[in-house]
Design an enzyme around this catalytic site. Structure first.
Site, PDB file in Angstrom:
ATOM      1  N   GLY A   1      -5.894 -12.203  -3.078  1.00 60.37           N
ATOM      2  CA  GLY A   1      -6.710 -11.651  -1.648  1.00 60.37           C
ATOM      3  C   GLY A   1      -6.583 -10.630  -1.304  1.00 60.37           C
TER       4      GLY A   1
ATOM      5  N   ASP B   1       0.346  -1.143  -0.228  1.00 60.63           N
ATOM      6  CA  ASP B   1       0.944  -2.084  -0.531  1.00 60.63           C
ATOM      7  C   ASP B   1       1.354  -2.540   1.367  1.00 60.63           C
ATOM      8  OD1 ASP B   1       3.451  -2.805  -1.839  1.00 60.63           O
ATOM      9  OD2 ASP B   1       4.528  -1.995   0.181  1.00 60.63           O
TER      10      ASP B   1
HETATM   11  P1  IMP Z   1       2.842  -6.283  -1.739  1.00 60.28           P
HETATM   12  O1  IMP Z   1       1.671  -5.337  -0.962  1.00 60.28           O
HETATM   13  O2  IMP Z   1       2.140  -6.504  -3.424  1.00 60.28           O
HETATM   14  O3  IMP Z   1       4.321  -6.318  -1.905  1.00 60.28           O
HETATM   15  O4  IMP Z   1       2.503  -7.974  -1.217  1.00 60.28           O
HETATM   16  C1  IMP Z   1       2.589  -8.122   0.164  1.00 60.28           C
HETATM   17  C2  IMP Z   1       2.871  -9.327   0.625  1.00 60.28           C
HETATM   18  O5  IMP Z   1       1.918  -9.012   1.998  1.00 60.28           O
HETATM   19  C3  IMP Z   1       1.714  -9.930   0.640  1.00 60.28           C
HETATM   20  O6  IMP Z   1       1.729 -10.713  -1.391  1.00 60.28           O
HETATM   21  C4  IMP Z   1       1.463 -10.920   1.561  1.00 60.28           C
HETATM   22  O7  IMP Z   1       2.566 -11.993   1.109  1.00 60.28           O
HETATM   23  C5  IMP Z   1       1.540 -10.364   2.586  1.00 60.28           C
HETATM   24  N1  IMP Z   1       0.939  -9.452   2.544  1.00 60.28           N
HETATM   25  C6  IMP Z   1      -0.055  -8.481   2.585  1.00 60.28           C
HETATM   26  N2  IMP Z   1      -1.040  -8.531   3.429  1.00 60.28           N
HETATM   27  C7  IMP Z   1      -1.142  -9.718   3.750  1.00 60.28           C
HETATM   28  C8  IMP Z   1      -2.351 -10.155   4.572  1.00 60.28           C
HETATM   29  O8  IMP Z   1      -3.683  -9.445   5.212  1.00 60.28           O
HETATM   30  N3  IMP Z   1      -2.165 -11.794   4.892  1.00 60.28           N
HETATM   31  C9  IMP Z   1      -1.198 -11.961   4.349  1.00 60.28           C
HETATM   32  N4  IMP Z   1      -0.852 -12.317   3.811  1.00 60.28           N
HETATM   33  C10 IMP Z   1      -0.323 -10.625   3.588  1.00 60.28           C
END
Ligand code: IMP
Length: 199
Positions: free
Chosen positions: A19, A76
């Site tokens: 995503g 992040d």
């Molecule tokens: P990380 O940055 O890989 O630790 O993951 C961040 C997590 O935050 C993602 O897996 C999503 O669950 C959530 N997240 C970050 N940005 C978005 C967004 O734009 N929409 C929905 N969820 C988000």
């Protein structure tokens, strides 16, 4: 003055989240860089031990820049709920468990919020651009809104279906992705990065 990325440079996107990759590639499309994903280079997904978004973005971007010998960009990000003291925050991905089930993660948010009167929430994105020599530039964007329940819409990813951004009539799971791209936390961090490091 921020270090700039040369026109035509190759840039590694240090994310394994489809995503986020989709959104960052679209944000990057108008700029003159050749984007390569960390997955395509076979780079491992680093741990995220920092207690804050900017620290984790820096760890991920530096690891990819050093391993690839190319500039690397990492995001992040996370979902922060006022009634939960900012949780799930930096552990937003972990709340979805090993199966990355965001239905479960969203249900946990609502369960833990209970009947709290304050339904406000926000997304944060920290973007870090790192070079193989260890130089980094970090930018942060935020978008505020409220939690809705039940989740609405099948667009977007993660917590999108339960987040209604201020000024929107649909959740991030319902509105046109181009509209989210223009105003989201990631778009806001990205706009700062482009201004400081491109062109
Ligand atoms: P990380 O940055 O890989 O630790 O993951 C961040 C997590 O935050 C993602 O897996 C999503 O669950 C959530 N997240 C970050 N940005 C978005 C967004 O734009 N929409 C929905 N969820 C988000």
């Amino acid at each position: 003055m921020a270090r700039r990325l040369a026109a035509g440079a190759r840039l590694v996107l240090a994310s394994h989240n489809p995503g986020k990759l989709r959104e960052i590639e679209a944000l990057m499309a108008p700029h003159r860089v050749e984007v390569i994903s960390a997955g395509a280079l076979g780079l491992p997904e680093p741990e995220e031990p920092a207690p804050d978004f900017a620290g984790n973005a820096r760890i991920k971007a530096l690891a990819a820049a050093i391993a690839s010998g190319l500039p690397a960009l990492a995001d992040d990000s996370g979902f922060c709920v006022s009634a939960l003291g900012g949780a799930p925050g930096v552990v937003s991905a972990r709340w979805a468990g090993p199966d990355k089930d965001f239905g479960l993660a969203m249900a946990r948010v609502i369960r833990e919020m209970g009947a709290a009167a304050d339904r406000t929430a926000w997304f944060i994105s920290a973007l870090c651009l790192a070079w193989p020599d260890g130089h980094t530039e970090t930018f942060e964007g935020r978008v505020d809104g409220v939690c809705v329940w039940p989740p609405r819409g099948t667009l977007g990813f993660g917590y999108d279906p339960m987040f209604l951004a201020a000024g929107e009539t649909g959740t991030y799971g319902e509105i046109d992705p181009a509209r989210k791209q223009a105003t989201s936390h990631r778009a806001r961090a990205f706009a700062q990065l482009i201004q400081a490091c491109f062109g």
